[in-house]
Scaffold this motif. Sequence first.
Motif, PDB file in Angstrom:
ATOM      1  N   ALA A   1      44.738  41.478  34.681  1.00  0.00           N
ATOM      2  CA  ALA A   1      46.023  42.181  34.749  1.00  0.00           C
ATOM      3  C   ALA A   1      46.938  41.567  35.806  1.00  0.00           C
ATOM      4  CB  ALA A   1      45.779  43.660  35.039  1.00  0.00           C
ATOM      5  N   ARG A   2      46.386  41.149  36.926  1.00  0.00           N
ATOM      6  CA  ARG A   2      47.200  40.499  37.958  1.00  0.00           C
ATOM      7  C   ARG A   2      47.734  39.166  37.450  1.00  0.00           C
ATOM      8  NH1 ARG A   2      50.225  41.791  40.893  1.00  0.00           N
ATOM      9  NH2 ARG A   2      49.911  40.309  42.599  1.00  0.00           N
ATOM     10  N   ARG A   3      46.916  38.432  36.704  1.00  0.00           N
ATOM     11  CA  ARG A   3      47.394  37.171  36.128  1.00  0.00           C
ATOM     12  C   ARG A   3      48.576  37.399  35.196  1.00  0.00           C
ATOM     13  NH1 ARG A   3      42.813  32.867  34.208  1.00  0.00           N
ATOM     14  NH2 ARG A   3      41.755  32.542  36.202  1.00  0.00           N
ATOM     15  N   LEU A   4      48.592  38.566  34.558  1.00  0.00           N
ATOM     16  CA  LEU A   4      49.672  38.895  33.631  1.00  0.00           C
ATOM     17  C   LEU A   4      50.852  39.549  34.339  1.00  0.00           C
ATOM     18  CD1 LEU A   4      47.404  40.150  30.725  1.00  0.00           C
ATOM     19  CD2 LEU A   4      48.901  38.151  30.658  1.00  0.00           C
ATOM     20  N   GLY A   5      50.783  39.599  35.656  1.00  0.00           N
ATOM     21  CA  GLY A   5      51.932  40.049  36.440  1.00  0.00           C
ATOM     22  C   GLY A   5      51.992  41.509  36.788  1.00  0.00           C
ATOM     23  N   HIS A   6      50.897  42.240  36.607  1.00  0.00           N
ATOM     24  CA  HIS A   6      50.922  43.678  36.856  1.00  0.00           C
ATOM     25  C   HIS A   6      50.393  44.022  38.246  1.00  0.00           C
ATOM     26  CE1 HIS A   6      51.771  43.895  32.663  1.00  0.00           C
ATOM     27  NE2 HIS A   6      50.534  43.603  32.274  1.00  0.00           N
ATOM     28  N   ASP A   7      50.919  45.090  38.820  1.00  0.00           N
ATOM     29  CA  ASP A   7      50.309  45.691  40.004  1.00  0.00           C
ATOM     30  C   ASP A   7      49.118  46.524  39.546  1.00  0.00           C
ATOM     31  OD1 ASP A   7      52.188  44.615  41.755  1.00  0.00           O
ATOM     32  OD2 ASP A   7      53.554  46.308  41.478  1.00  0.00           O
ATOM     33  N   VAL A   8      47.991  46.424  40.284  1.00  0.00           N
ATOM     34  CA  VAL A   8      46.735  47.018  39.820  1.00  0.00           C
ATOM     35  C   VAL A   8      46.078  47.815  40.942  1.00  0.00           C
ATOM     36  CG1 VAL A   8      44.475  46.593  38.784  1.00  0.00           C
ATOM     37  CG2 VAL A   8      46.384  45.076  38.247  1.00  0.00           C
ATOM     38  N   LEU A   9      45.605  48.999  40.579  1.00  0.00           N
ATOM     39  CA  LEU A   9      44.778  49.805  41.475  1.00  0.00           C
ATOM     40  C   LEU A   9      43.447  50.081  40.789  1.00  0.00           C
ATOM     41  CD1 LEU A   9      44.280  51.698  43.962  1.00  0.00           C
ATOM     42  CD2 LEU A   9      45.304  53.537  42.576  1.00  0.00           C
ATOM     43  N   ILE A  10      42.345  49.769  41.485  1.00  0.00           N
ATOM     44  CA  ILE A  10      41.001  50.159  41.037  1.00  0.00           C
ATOM     45  C   ILE A  10      40.563  51.355  41.861  1.00  0.00           C
ATOM     46  CG2 ILE A  10      38.576  49.510  40.870  1.00  0.00           C
ATOM     47  CD1 ILE A  10      39.368  46.637  40.563  1.00  0.00           C
TER      48      ILE A  10
ATOM     49  N   GLY B   1      45.569  40.314  45.170  1.00  0.00           N
ATOM     50  CA  GLY B   1      46.349  41.480  45.559  1.00  0.00           C
ATOM     51  C   GLY B   1      45.973  42.778  44.878  1.00  0.00           C
ATOM     52  N   VAL B   2      44.820  42.832  44.229  1.00  0.00           N
ATOM     53  CA  VAL B   2      44.355  44.084  43.638  1.00  0.00           C
ATOM     54  C   VAL B   2      43.994  45.061  44.749  1.00  0.00           C
ATOM     55  CG1 VAL B   2      42.545  45.164  42.240  1.00  0.00           C
ATOM     56  CG2 VAL B   2      43.525  42.966  41.545  1.00  0.00           C
ATOM     57  N   GLU B   3      44.445  46.290  44.624  1.00  0.00           N
ATOM     58  CA  GLU B   3      44.099  47.327  45.595  1.00  0.00           C
ATOM     59  C   GLU B   3      42.871  48.080  45.094  1.00  0.00           C
ATOM     60  OE1 GLU B   3      46.299  50.825  48.240  1.00  0.00           O
ATOM     61  OE2 GLU B   3      47.389  49.791  46.634  1.00  0.00           O
ATOM     62  N   ILE B   4      41.890  48.284  45.961  1.00  0.00           N
ATOM     63  CA  ILE B   4      40.647  48.952  45.588  1.00  0.00           C
ATOM     64  C   ILE B   4      40.411  50.138  46.505  1.00  0.00           C
ATOM     65  CG2 ILE B   4      38.161  48.696  45.259  1.00  0.00           C
ATOM     66  CD1 ILE B   4      38.578  45.707  44.885  1.00  0.00           C
ATOM     67  N   TRP B   5      40.271  51.316  45.902  1.00  0.00           N
ATOM     68  CA  TRP B   5      39.947  52.524  46.664  1.00  0.00           C
ATOM     69  C   TRP B   5      38.495  52.908  46.359  1.00  0.00           C
ATOM     70  CZ3 TRP B   5      44.621  56.305  45.494  1.00  0.00           C
ATOM     71  CH2 TRP B   5      45.786  55.782  46.066  1.00  0.00           C
TER      72      TRP B   5
END
Length: 529
Positions: A21-30, A193-197
């Motif tokens: 998803a990041r490669r496709l330009g999206h902001d991502v939260l796990i 830049g993926v955010e992981i909680w």
Amino acid sequence: MRTDVVIVGAGAAGLLAAVAARRLGHDVLIVERTASVGGATAGGEGHLWVPGNDLMGRGGVPSDSAEEALDYLNALAAPGNEVAASRRAAFARTAGVVARWLVSSRIGLEVVKGLPDCRPETEGGKAQGRTLRAKAAAVRLDDEWAGRLRGGDGAEASPGLFGRLRRGLGDRDGLSPGGALVSELLRRALGSGVEIWLESPMTELLVDDGAVTGVRIDHEDGEIDVVAKRGVLLACGGFEADPELRDQYLPAPTSVDWSVGGGNDGAALRAGEQVDAAVADLDRAWWTPVLLADGVAHSLRAARVAPHGMIVDVAGDRYLNEAEPGAWAGRWMYEHNRGQRSVPSFLVLDNRHRKQHDLGPWPAGSSPKAAIEAGELVRASSLDELAGSLGVDRAGLLGSVVAFNQLAKRGRDTDFKRGESTWDKHFGDPLLRRNPCLGSIDRQPFWGVRVYPGDAGTAGGLVIDERSRVLRGDGTPVPGLWACGGAATAPFGGALPGDGAALASSLVDAYRGVVDLSDQLDRIDEALA
């Protein structure tokens, strides 16, 4: 909070989806409910069953095609389910793409040498080449995240399994091959830049007029509503760790203690109820016979294949090919149990087996006093004494051993064909030329353990289509909601095509789901046509 994509679950599939998803330009939260990353994959073998991978056709490995793979998958699966059939077709044409995607992400893959499909003699089956694993990487995670890998320092994993993999299969940094795969995916997710909680379970979906718009998360000091512009992907596994759901759906008897899965709690099923999602195959799991030691389940794949041992029911009767893939062996245990108690069954061994082969957590040649005193490992000077200690019919066991020894002497199992298939032979003893899986049971002392129909996770769940969209009962997709892996029903129709098929299917579903929510899937499918 607002983001583009929310992924529920930080296992291998969730991490791959996040990187894609990041490669496709999206902001991502796990968001992950536990304190660790990687799910069951992180402490396991990390095998990926990938038909049509680019390593096939080289160095003596047979060539492959999506068409051959689909013929094989359809030959194994029960006919009649059009949704599952479309997913099998999508898997067959996309699995190789996902392998190339991993390699393009500089995650090296290698063929697991000599490992066949589970049914290589079936049309489209292969004797080797379709099962891959990640190579050990030179670059490590930083200490903070390395300590959060499931199965790593202080994280929860089966100590018997993880210890064995560290000793025999791991890389120089102590990671199993599955750990290496997860580590590399996690490193790329963090770097992109993926955010992981962590310790942030999803409590419910956010739904507006039937469409999923985000998730509600129990995070740190309170609940947070996270709005997902593009959509939500459920990568949070099945329900193997929920005793109530197991009792409701899986064959009886069942127990959480028998599972070697990822400890998933059924969050995807509960989320699906909010949007009237369809479910299927909830009585299925990725079965694998296990023994229990100190309350922990341990797979018996190697021990039940090795010569000088056999599995019997409470009447002392042998009823299956002990060497066949766990998915079939576990299912046979339950089917046989309808007429004669075989849960638990009993693995009976002679002393040659105990000296030469590991048995669950116990290395070859060991006889831990604590396990014997607890009755987990039974030792006896005679078969009659062993039957009494295990609670097996004495006459039945003696008769079965006599018959089994005759089969071993001839080198051919005319009852259940043990040792005849390419699969059996791969895991057998290569020093036994006549039949690598057959050896008589006649050397004292004799040994026995109770065998349970364990699982590596459930195989039923939300119904998804070939785009990984969650479907309602009427076959229409739920807007904004995708699922993969154990959160969804498996596409293989109750069969296990090859070692690593469940993990590979999870990654393919995750990849296709992310590409679909990015409106790019049609273009990719057209290129693969």
